[in-house]
Scaffold this motif. Sequence first.
Motif, PDB file in Angstrom:
ATOM      1  N   LEU A  37       1.654  -4.383   4.030  1.00 14.57           N
ATOM      2  CA  LEU A  37       0.788  -4.773   5.134  1.00 14.57           C
ATOM      3  C   LEU A  37       0.723  -6.292   5.141  1.00 14.57           C
ATOM      4  O   LEU A  37       0.303  -6.902   4.169  1.00 14.57           O
ATOM      5  CB  LEU A  37      -0.610  -4.188   4.945  1.00 14.57           C
ATOM      6  N   THR A  38       1.164  -6.891   6.240  1.00 17.40           N
ATOM      7  CA  THR A  38       1.113  -8.343   6.373  1.00 17.40           C
ATOM      8  C   THR A  38       0.144  -8.685   7.491  1.00 17.40           C
ATOM      9  O   THR A  38       0.287  -8.201   8.616  1.00 17.40           O
ATOM     10  CB  THR A  38       2.517  -8.921   6.670  1.00 17.40           C
ATOM     11  N   LEU A  39      -0.846  -9.504   7.165  1.00 21.53           N
ATOM     12  CA  LEU A  39      -1.904  -9.855   8.106  1.00 21.53           C
ATOM     13  C   LEU A  39      -1.823 -11.317   8.498  1.00 21.53           C
ATOM     14  O   LEU A  39      -1.492 -12.173   7.667  1.00 21.53           O
ATOM     15  CB  LEU A  39      -3.279  -9.602   7.468  1.00 21.53           C
ATOM     16  N   THR A  40      -2.163 -11.599   9.750  1.00 16.13           N
ATOM     17  CA  THR A  40      -2.310 -12.986  10.205  1.00 16.13           C
ATOM     18  C   THR A  40      -3.641 -13.516   9.676  1.00 16.13           C
ATOM     19  O   THR A  40      -4.476 -12.755   9.161  1.00 16.13           O
ATOM     20  CB  THR A  40      -2.314 -13.068  11.737  1.00 16.13           C
ATOM     21  N   LEU A  76       0.848  -1.195   0.000  1.00 13.65           N
ATOM     22  CA  LEU A  76       0.000   0.000   0.000  1.00 13.65           C
ATOM     23  C   LEU A  76       0.877   1.236   0.000  1.00 13.65           C
ATOM     24  O   LEU A  76       1.863   1.292   0.737  1.00 13.65           O
ATOM     25  CB  LEU A  76      -0.893   0.022   1.246  1.00 13.65           C
ATOM     26  N   ASP A  77       0.488   2.234  -0.788  1.00 13.28           N
ATOM     27  CA  ASP A  77       1.230   3.481  -0.721  1.00 13.28           C
ATOM     28  C   ASP A  77       0.618   4.360   0.375  1.00 13.28           C
ATOM     29  O   ASP A  77      -0.406   4.009   0.969  1.00 13.28           O
ATOM     30  CB  ASP A  77       1.297   4.186  -2.084  1.00 13.28           C
ATOM     31  N   GLU A  78       1.249   5.496   0.647  1.00 19.78           N
ATOM     32  CA  GLU A  78       0.794   6.351   1.754  1.00 19.78           C
ATOM     33  C   GLU A  78      -0.636   6.834   1.574  1.00 19.78           C
ATOM     34  O   GLU A  78      -1.395   6.920   2.540  1.00 19.78           O
ATOM     35  CB  GLU A  78       1.735   7.549   1.912  1.00 19.78           C
ATOM     36  N   LEU A 133     -11.503  -1.760  14.108  1.00 22.85           N
ATOM     37  CA  LEU A 133     -10.350  -1.424  14.951  1.00 22.85           C
ATOM     38  C   LEU A 133      -9.103  -2.177  14.522  1.00 22.85           C
ATOM     39  O   LEU A 133      -8.000  -1.625  14.551  1.00 22.85           O
ATOM     40  CB  LEU A 133     -10.656  -1.699  16.423  1.00 22.85           C
ATOM     41  N   VAL A 134      -9.253  -3.430  14.107  1.00 22.00           N
ATOM     42  CA  VAL A 134      -8.102  -4.189  13.616  1.00 22.00           C
ATOM     43  C   VAL A 134      -7.544  -3.528  12.358  1.00 22.00           C
ATOM     44  O   VAL A 134      -6.331  -3.416  12.193  1.00 22.00           O
ATOM     45  CB  VAL A 134      -8.473  -5.669  13.364  1.00 22.00           C
ATOM     46  N   VAL A 135      -8.418  -3.047  11.479  1.00 20.66           N
ATOM     47  CA  VAL A 135      -7.956  -2.347  10.274  1.00 20.66           C
ATOM     48  C   VAL A 135      -7.138  -1.124  10.678  1.00 20.66           C
ATOM     49  O   VAL A 135      -6.024  -0.921  10.196  1.00 20.66           O
ATOM     50  CB  VAL A 135      -9.141  -1.947   9.361  1.00 20.66           C
ATOM     51  N   VAL A 136      -7.671  -0.311  11.574  1.00 19.49           N
ATOM     52  CA  VAL A 136      -6.968   0.901  12.005  1.00 19.49           C
ATOM     53  C   VAL A 136      -5.634   0.547  12.652  1.00 19.49           C
ATOM     54  O   VAL A 136      -4.596   1.127  12.329  1.00 19.49           O
ATOM     55  CB  VAL A 136      -7.848   1.734  12.969  1.00 19.49           C
ATOM     56  N   ARG A 137      -5.647  -0.413  13.549  1.00 12.82           N
ATOM     57  CA  ARG A 137      -4.414  -0.773  14.277  1.00 12.82           C
ATOM     58  C   ARG A 137      -3.348  -1.362  13.366  1.00 12.82           C
ATOM     59  O   ARG A 137      -2.161  -1.064  13.517  1.00 12.82           O
ATOM     60  CB  ARG A 137      -4.742  -1.736  15.413  1.00 12.82           C
ATOM     61  N   THR A 138      -3.746  -2.209  12.426  1.00 10.79           N
ATOM     62  CA  THR A 138      -2.735  -2.790  11.528  1.00 10.79           C
ATOM     63  C   THR A 138      -2.171  -1.720  10.590  1.00 10.79           C
ATOM     64  O   THR A 138      -0.982  -1.755  10.276  1.00 10.79           O
ATOM     65  CB  THR A 138      -3.307  -3.975  10.714  1.00 10.79           C
ATOM     66  N   LEU A 139      -2.991  -0.785  10.191  1.00 12.26           N
ATOM     67  CA  LEU A 139      -2.491   0.310   9.351  1.00 12.26           C
ATOM     68  C   LEU A 139      -1.589   1.231  10.160  1.00 12.26           C
ATOM     69  O   LEU A 139      -0.570   1.710   9.658  1.00 12.26           O
ATOM     70  CB  LEU A 139      -3.653   1.097   8.735  1.00 12.26           C
ATOM     71  N   ASP A 140      -1.955   1.493  11.417  1.00 12.42           N
ATOM     72  CA  ASP A 140      -1.133   2.359  12.276  1.00 12.42           C
ATOM     73  C   ASP A 140       0.225   1.728  12.575  1.00 12.42           C
ATOM     74  O   ASP A 140       1.194   2.435  12.839  1.00 12.42           O
ATOM     75  CB  ASP A 140      -1.856   2.658  13.594  1.00 12.42           C
TER      76      ASP A 140
END
Length: 194
Positions: free
Chosen positions: A124-127, A17-19, A105-112
């Motif tokens: 972005l790497t997700l479990t 993902l770009d900024e 919230l998971v979306v926000v936290r993983t992006l943060d």
Amino acid sequence: MAGHFEATPGGGAAVALDEVEIAILRSLAVQLLELIGPGDEPAAGEDPLAALFAEGPSEPPTDPALARLFPEAYGDGDEELRAASSEFRRFTENDLRTRKREDALVVVRTLDALTPAGDKGAVLTLTADECRNWLGSLNDLRLTIGTRLEVSDEDEGEEGSLYRLPDSDPRKPMVMAYLWLGALQETLVETLMP
């Protein structure tokens, strides 16, 4: 990997993902959280088990986007079906709101947690669990935006009117976000398929 999810070992997924994409996704997730509303956390000294037995609303939301996220269980049929939907909503909507809030919230936290490297963005790497949260949130975002845009089945195909909006149409940015979220959601689903 740019623009689409790819499978990672252990059942997860990754996407570059770009900024700007990070900022858009985060902003949309925060707006979704605001739409869903705050959770009903027990106050200090209050029994936390009481929240488990708290009854939710019995009437459907008046906001069309919320009504789409929290639909009637048995449709808008006769009096008996409306009563059954009301009863079902009373005992399930709080849990559904909590799950939708947790997904966003998971979306926000993983992006943060990402640290973009200049204009190159980040990966972005997700479990596996985070993938499920992301799928739920991407779906909720598309439902919300689609409702606001009044999207119909005819609008979604390649020949649909969403693809033919002129650049001057004020809905164009949200349509582009809607279509992009759909592509992300589709590639995430594909990575999770056995």
